[in-house]
Design a protein around this motif. Structure first.
Motif, PDB file in Angstrom:
ATOM      1  N   LEU A  16      39.178  35.672  37.611  1.00 42.09           N
ATOM      2  CA  LEU A  16      40.463  35.868  38.289  1.00 42.09           C
ATOM      3  C   LEU A  16      40.645  34.719  39.274  1.00 42.09           C
ATOM      4  CD1 LEU A  16      40.835  39.684  39.067  1.00 42.09           C
ATOM      5  CD2 LEU A  16      42.142  38.297  37.471  1.00 42.09           C
TER       6      LEU A  16
ATOM      7  N   ASN B 122      40.444  36.278  27.617  1.00 41.00           N
ATOM      8  CA  ASN B 122      40.919  37.661  27.488  1.00 41.00           C
ATOM      9  C   ASN B 122      39.930  38.517  26.706  1.00 41.00           C
ATOM     10  OD1 ASN B 122      43.358  37.086  28.860  1.00 41.00           O
ATOM     11  ND2 ASN B 122      44.064  36.070  27.000  1.00 41.00           N
TER      12      ASN B 122
ATOM     13  N   ARG C  47      36.974  39.176  29.050  1.00 39.97           N
ATOM     14  CA  ARG C  47      37.220  40.118  30.139  1.00 39.97           C
ATOM     15  C   ARG C  47      37.076  41.581  29.720  1.00 39.97           C
ATOM     16  NH1 ARG C  47      42.270  36.878  32.580  1.00 39.97           N
ATOM     17  NH2 ARG C  47      41.178  35.699  34.202  1.00 39.97           N
TER      18      ARG C  47
ATOM     19  N   PHE D   8      39.185  47.616  41.908  1.00 38.43           N
ATOM     20  CA  PHE D   8      39.691  46.937  43.093  1.00 38.43           C
ATOM     21  C   PHE D   8      39.729  47.880  44.297  1.00 38.43           C
ATOM     22  CE2 PHE D   8      41.478  45.105  39.296  1.00 38.43           C
ATOM     23  CZ  PHE D   8      41.489  43.738  39.511  1.00 38.43           C
TER      24      PHE D   8
ATOM     25  N   ASN E 231      45.094  49.379  42.390  1.00 44.13           N
ATOM     26  CA  ASN E 231      45.960  48.609  41.484  1.00 44.13           C
ATOM     27  C   ASN E 231      46.277  49.367  40.203  1.00 44.13           C
ATOM     28  OD1 ASN E 231      45.602  46.742  43.434  1.00 44.13           O
ATOM     29  ND2 ASN E 231      44.641  45.190  42.169  1.00 44.13           N
TER      30      ASN E 231
ATOM     31  N   TYR F 129      48.825  51.113  37.606  1.00 47.25           N
ATOM     32  CA  TYR F 129      50.211  50.823  37.249  1.00 47.25           C
ATOM     33  C   TYR F 129      51.060  52.040  37.612  1.00 47.25           C
ATOM     34  CZ  TYR F 129      47.338  47.828  34.239  1.00 47.25           C
ATOM     35  OH  TYR F 129      46.383  46.970  33.757  1.00 47.25           O
TER      36      TYR F 129
ATOM     37  N   HIS G 207      54.045  52.889  37.090  1.00 54.09           N
ATOM     38  CA  HIS G 207      55.045  53.386  36.153  1.00 54.09           C
ATOM     39  C   HIS G 207      54.421  54.038  34.930  1.00 54.09           C
ATOM     40  CE1 HIS G 207      53.749  49.524  34.797  1.00 54.09           C
ATOM     41  NE2 HIS G 207      54.489  49.547  33.709  1.00 54.09           N
TER      42      HIS G 207
ATOM     43  N   VAL H 261      44.927  45.217  23.871  1.00 51.78           N
ATOM     44  CA  VAL H 261      43.855  44.232  23.778  1.00 51.78           C
ATOM     45  C   VAL H 261      42.976  44.520  22.571  1.00 51.78           C
ATOM     46  CG1 VAL H 261      41.884  43.194  24.937  1.00 51.78           C
ATOM     47  CG2 VAL H 261      43.888  43.858  26.261  1.00 51.78           C
TER      48      VAL H 261
ATOM     49  N   LEU I  93      37.064  50.455  28.101  1.00 52.32           N
ATOM     50  CA  LEU I  93      36.879  49.274  27.249  1.00 52.32           C
ATOM     51  C   LEU I  93      35.408  49.041  26.926  1.00 52.32           C
ATOM     52  CD1 LEU I  93      39.454  47.133  29.170  1.00 52.32           C
ATOM     53  CD2 LEU I  93      39.579  47.551  26.717  1.00 52.32           C
TER      54      LEU I  93
ATOM     55  N   ARG J  13      50.581  41.512  43.729  1.00 48.21           N
ATOM     56  CA  ARG J  13      49.779  40.625  42.887  1.00 48.21           C
ATOM     57  C   ARG J  13      48.659  41.365  42.167  1.00 48.21           C
ATOM     58  NH1 ARG J  13      46.992  35.263  44.365  1.00 48.21           N
ATOM     59  NH2 ARG J  13      45.448  36.756  45.049  1.00 48.21           N
ATOM     60  N   GLY J  14      48.146  42.410  42.830  1.00 48.64           N
ATOM     61  CA  GLY J  14      47.043  43.167  42.245  1.00 48.64           C
ATOM     62  C   GLY J  14      47.372  43.753  40.887  1.00 48.64           C
ATOM     63  N   GLN J  15      48.662  43.985  40.621  1.00 48.46           N
ATOM     64  CA  GLN J  15      49.053  44.549  39.332  1.00 48.46           C
ATOM     65  C   GLN J  15      48.735  43.571  38.210  1.00 48.46           C
ATOM     66  OE1 GLN J  15      50.533  47.659  38.541  1.00 48.46           O
ATOM     67  NE2 GLN J  15      49.673  48.098  40.548  1.00 48.46           N
TER      68      GLN J  15
ATOM     69  N   GLU K 266      46.594  41.167  38.406  1.00 49.40           N
ATOM     70  CA  GLU K 266      45.146  40.967  38.354  1.00 49.40           C
ATOM     71  C   GLU K 266      44.447  42.116  37.632  1.00 49.40           C
ATOM     72  OE1 GLU K 266      43.961  40.275  42.364  1.00 49.40           O
ATOM     73  OE2 GLU K 266      44.588  38.166  42.277  1.00 49.40           O
ATOM     74  N   ALA K 267      44.875  43.332  37.944  1.00 44.33           N
ATOM     75  CA  ALA K 267      44.251  44.479  37.275  1.00 44.33           C
ATOM     76  C   ALA K 267      44.470  44.374  35.770  1.00 44.33           C
ATOM     77  CB  ALA K 267      44.833  45.781  37.810  1.00 44.33           C
ATOM     78  N   ALA K 268      45.687  44.015  35.391  1.00 42.28           N
ATOM     79  CA  ALA K 268      45.989  43.919  33.964  1.00 42.28           C
ATOM     80  C   ALA K 268      45.159  42.820  33.313  1.00 42.28           C
ATOM     81  CB  ALA K 268      47.483  43.660  33.759  1.00 42.28           C
ATOM     82  N   ARG K 269      45.086  41.660  33.968  1.00 41.80           N
ATOM     83  CA  ARG K 269      44.293  40.569  33.400  1.00 41.80           C
ATOM     84  C   ARG K 269      42.825  40.940  33.318  1.00 41.80           C
ATOM     85  NH1 ARG K 269      46.403  35.550  32.999  1.00 41.80           N
ATOM     86  NH2 ARG K 269      44.887  35.448  31.330  1.00 41.80           N
ATOM     87  N   SER K 270      42.327  41.727  34.314  1.00 39.68           N
ATOM     88  CA  SER K 270      40.903  42.055  34.322  1.00 39.68           C
ATOM     89  C   SER K 270      40.527  42.941  33.143  1.00 39.68           C
ATOM     90  CB  SER K 270      40.510  42.732  35.641  1.00 39.68           C
ATOM     91  OG  SER K 270      40.873  44.093  35.626  1.00 39.68           O
ATOM     92  N   THR K 271      41.523  43.602  32.521  1.00 33.98           N
ATOM     93  CA  THR K 271      41.188  44.402  31.342  1.00 33.98           C
ATOM     94  C   THR K 271      41.400  43.613  30.057  1.00 33.98           C
ATOM     95  OG1 THR K 271      43.425  45.295  31.151  1.00 33.98           O
ATOM     96  CG2 THR K 271      41.871  46.540  32.496  1.00 33.98           C
ATOM     97  N   GLY K 272      41.686  42.320  30.185  1.00 35.17           N
ATOM     98  CA  GLY K 272      41.773  41.482  28.995  1.00 35.17           C
ATOM     99  C   GLY K 272      43.179  41.248  28.479  1.00 35.17           C
ATOM    100  N   LEU K 273      44.192  41.810  29.148  1.00 33.70           N
ATOM    101  CA  LEU K 273      45.557  41.525  28.717  1.00 33.70           C
ATOM    102  C   LEU K 273      45.877  40.059  28.963  1.00 33.70           C
ATOM    103  CD1 LEU K 273      45.855  44.643  28.640  1.00 33.70           C
ATOM    104  CD2 LEU K 273      48.119  44.358  29.609  1.00 33.70           C
ATOM    105  N   THR K 274      46.661  39.447  28.066  1.00 28.14           N
ATOM    106  CA  THR K 274      47.089  38.074  28.299  1.00 28.14           C
ATOM    107  C   THR K 274      48.163  38.078  29.378  1.00 28.14           C
ATOM    108  OG1 THR K 274      48.886  38.172  26.708  1.00 28.14           O
ATOM    109  CG2 THR K 274      46.720  37.521  25.875  1.00 28.14           C
TER     110      THR K 274
ATOM    111  N   GLN L 124      51.295  39.610  27.995  1.00 28.51           N
ATOM    112  CA  GLN L 124      51.221  41.060  27.873  1.00 28.51           C
ATOM    113  C   GLN L 124      51.316  41.722  29.241  1.00 28.51           C
ATOM    114  OE1 GLN L 124      47.447  41.202  25.767  1.00 28.51           O
ATOM    115  NE2 GLN L 124      48.450  42.071  23.959  1.00 28.51           N
TER     116      GLN L 124
ATOM    117  N   VAL M  42      53.261  45.452  32.329  1.00 24.86           N
ATOM    118  CA  VAL M  42      52.893  45.910  33.667  1.00 24.86           C
ATOM    119  C   VAL M  42      53.875  45.414  34.726  1.00 24.86           C
ATOM    120  CG1 VAL M  42      51.110  45.837  35.438  1.00 24.86           C
ATOM    121  CG2 VAL M  42      50.467  46.091  33.045  1.00 24.86           C
TER     122      VAL M  42
END
Ligand SMILES: Nc1ncnc2c1ncn2[C@@H]1O[C@H](COP(=O)(O)OP(=O)(O)OP(=O)(O)O)[C@@H](O)[C@H]1O
Ligand SMILES: [Mg+2]
Lengths: 247, 226, 226
Positions: free
Chosen positions: A55, A78, A81, A88, A92, A94, A96, A110, A158, B124-126, B128-136, B139, B144
């Motif tokens: 990150l 990706n 990860r 966190f 963080n 989502y 929605h 993924v 995952l 910003r954490g949104q 980062e959280a998404a990227r940390s699970t491997g989303l591009t 995506q 998100v």
């Protein structure tokens, strides 16, 4: 046969502009090991953790996780990860999406699982954090502790090889901390490899294999919890520990 | 002026009835036009907003200049420039084409600013959280960040859409036969203001619910701050 | 001639530019005067309506809400056309300038009232009660306690709305006012060359880019959204 380490970070440096935040950190974590990282605010703990899944882009050094060189340009970050779960301080989640939606997003997008399969796996993950009954709740309908457990479920769904926790309980009201730590204990008992940044000394004493003390971008001292908390060798470690014990 | 005279000049039902077929045609054109330019503006705006997440100065500054230029030019000026000016460059555009380009440039800039604010409102954490699970990155944006961004600026998006629909009336200037144009035709043929009044009533009936909705949303937004 | 020379010869023709520049400059002055008049009367009328509304007289408030909704729902060009082409039927002739001024002032009044009102209601009831309990009159409370808080909140949306509506001065060209766009368009028909339109577009950029940048600044300065 000694197993290959899961995390092998060597000589990691990180600059933010002129600010030198990590000054050559080594961190090697063996399989099933729980490494605890403590240190004063601004010492670079979060930055180190965030470098471990890129990150943050390290300025120099090497990071290999589960045999994958993270800093190699050819590595699909990706893909890598997926093997590195992260939790966190501020959850963080989502907002929605429901709890189940949070957990299944990456499974579907993924891993490419069909919805039904993703949801089945998502429910298993929610069960592991004892929130099966909250699958259809939105984050705003959950307590802080429950939100953090959903965030843990999102990561473990995952099936990562290692989990990174950045102060997972420090945003929680005291009475909610226990539930999150209990889930982390169970993860550890199931054999998860973990790197935890936290100031929960009780948890460290009970569950950590090794404690690292960081200050000013460097690992100043490391050892078993008994050594670090009971008989710190460095003056800075001693000062820090007596300071947090007073609280 | 007596009430009867006034009614004859402005609320002449006989004339309104006579004019109604072409007013209906105009209304249909206005609706079609809106269905063209709103999505066009949203697409342009989304592209601009996504570009604005690129921090590189070679993207940032031209983007800002682009957006501010098309926010500074009154839409009618842009439209007249495209419609009356471009033929001199050998580009003869039909009215629909000129309107589509002008609206794309103008409303795209506005939607772009709104969506940019929306994206910036998502922590910003949104990402980062998404990227940390491997989303591009793409995506994470699509699943998100954008859904939250849109929800956070929904009142502004609706408000801008209302303005865009109202703005379609300037297409009458380039002789596109939408509602206002047709009403003007009917008025100049009959020497009576009733078709114009009828058109105004149609606009009001069509858009009033949106205005009500917005004023509720806006009040709530401001009141939340008190 | 290269393509660029041909392009420059039509869109940036020095001779045509020299000939029509004075007309554009006159148009520029007219646009500025018109815009300033609209801003002053529109904002004043909007504030007045909001203050009247805060008195809480039921039938009066319904009337205000209706008028505000009406001018938020009607396209400004429809209002201008209605005033300019419609009023003669009632034996009243407003000039193009006066029609545009009145129409856009009404539109700005409507938006301003809505924003001021939202600002006033955003000040918690406790503020009113505290001020009145210390013996301040209704007017004093409004003047010294409520408005100062409300205005801070309303400045960014008000600025943006005012900018958008003053850009509507270009609509005056439709009713034959020789403001920038009117002068430019006339110039094109006389010279058979689009250079006056280029000058007109540049004049709008000179006028409105600083205004748009100012609006951007206000938005960050009084950041209130989230
Ligand atoms: N994105 C960034 N840009 C610039 N500086 C940063 C950035 N992120 C962190 N820093 C700086 O790097 C230093 C280390 O920050 P880091 O968050 O790693 O500390 P930490 O040990 O996690 O502290 P804390 O206990 O307060 O969380 C701090 O001085 C911080 O201000
Ligand atoms: Mg930290």
């Amino acid at each position: 046969m000694t197993s290959r380490p899961i995390v092998e970070a060597r000589g990691v440096h990180k600059h933010f502009g002129t600010l030198h935040v990590l000054k050559g950190v080594d961190l090697v974590v063996a399989e099933r090991e729980l490494v605890f990282v403590i240190g004063p605010s601004g010492s670079g703990k979060s930055t180190l953790l965030r470098c471990l899944n890129r990150l943050e882009e390290p300025s120099a050094g090497s990071i290999v996780v589960d045999g994958i060189d993270l800093l190699d340009r050819r590595t699909d970050i990706n893909k890598a990860r997926r093997r590195i779960g992260m939790v966190f301080q501020g959850f963080n989640l989502y907002p929605h999406m429901t709890a189940l939606g949070n957990v299944t997003l990456a499974l579907r997008k993924v891993l490419g699982l069909p919805r039904a399969e993703a949801e089945a796996r998502g429910r298993v993950a929610l069960e592991r954090v004892h929130l099966s009954d909250r699958a259809d709740h939105y984050p705003s309908q959950l307590s802080g502790g429950q939100q953090q457990r959903v965030a843990i479920a999102r990561a473990i769904a995952l099936e990562p090889r290692v989990m990174l926790f950045d102060e997972p309980t420090s945003a929680l009201d005291p009475e909610l901390v226990g539930g999150v730590l209990a889930v982390m204990r169970e993860l550890r008992e199931d054999g998860m490899t973990m790197v935890v940044v936290s100031h929960e000394m009780g948890f460290a004493r009970a569950a950590a294999d090794r404690v690292l003390f960081m200050d000013d971008g460097l690992v100043v001292e490391e050892g078993t919890p008994e050594q670090i908390f009971g008989a710190p060798r460095h003056e800075r470690t001693r000062a820090f520990i007596s300071q947090i014990e007073r609280h | 002026m007596s009430w009867e005279d006034f009614a004859l000049a402005f609320l002449n039902l006989e004339i309104m009835r006579e004019a109604s077929p072409i007013l209906v045609q105009g209304l249909v054109q206005t609706i079609l036009l809106s269905l063209l330019v709103v999505p066009l503006g949203l697409v342009g705006g989304t592209v601009l907003a996504l570009l604005s997440t690129v921090r590189h100065p070679l993207v940032r500054w031209p983007l800002m200049a682009w957006v501010d230029t098309f926010r500074a030019l009154p839409p009618l000026v842009l439209l007249v420039f495209i419609y009356a000016g471009m033929p001199f460059a050998g580009l003869e555009l039909p009215a629909w084409g000129a309107v589509a380009i002008g609206f794309f440039l103008n409303t795209g800039a506005y939607y772009g600013e709104i969506l940019r604010a929306g994206i910036e409102s998502v922590p910003r954490g949104q990402m980062e959280a998404a990227r940390s699970t491997g989303l591009t990155r793409g995506q994470a944006m699509a699943y998100v960040v954008m859904p939250q961004a849109v929800r956070n600026v929904l009142p502004d998006l609706i408000s801008n859409t209302l303005e865009v629909v109202k703005l379609t009336s300037i297409a009458s200037v380039v002789a596109l036969p939408e509602l206002l144009f047709q009403a003007r035709q009917a008025q100049s043929v009959t020497y009576n203001a009733s078709p114009l009044v009828a058109a105004a009533v149609v606009y009001f009936v069509l858009l009033w619910p949106v205005v009500r909705l917005l004023s509720r949303l806006e009040n709530r937004q401001l009141a939340g701050r008190g | 001639m290269t393509a660029w020379e041909r392009f420059a010869d039509s869109f940036l023709n020095a001779r045509v530019a020299a000939e029509y520049l004075p007309k554009i400059v006159d148009g520029f002055r007219l646009t500025v005067v018109l815009a300033l008049l609209i801003v002053v009367s529109g904002l004043a009328a909007g504030l007045l309506l909001a203050l009247v509304r805060s008195l809480g007289v039921r039938p009066l408030n319904w009337l205000i809400i209706f008028v505000v909704d009406l001018f938020r729902a009607l396209p400004p060009l429809v209002v201008i056309v209605l005033l300019f082409f419609g009023l003669p039927a009632a034996g009243m002739q407003l000039s193009g300038f006066a029609s545009t001024w009145l129409a856009l002032s009404l539109v700005l009044m409507a938006f301003a009232e809505e924003i001021f009102w939202a600002g006033i209601t955003s000040v918690p009831k406790g503020q009113w009660e505290a001020a009145r309990s210390t013996g301040l009159t209704f007017v004093q409370t409004l003047r010294f306690v409520v408005l100062p808080q409300a205005i801070r909140l309303t400045i960014p949306p008000l600025t943006n709305r005012t900018i958008a509506i003053t850009k509507g001065t270009a609509l005056a060209s439709v009713v034959a006012v020789q403001e920038i766009l009117g002068a430019a368009h006339a110039g094109v028909s006389f010279s058979f060359n689009p250079t006056p339109l280029t000058l007109g577009a540049l004049a709008y950029l000179v006028l409105f880019i600083p205004v748009v940048v100012f609006g951007r600044w206000v938005e960050t300065r009084f950041a209130w959204r989230r």
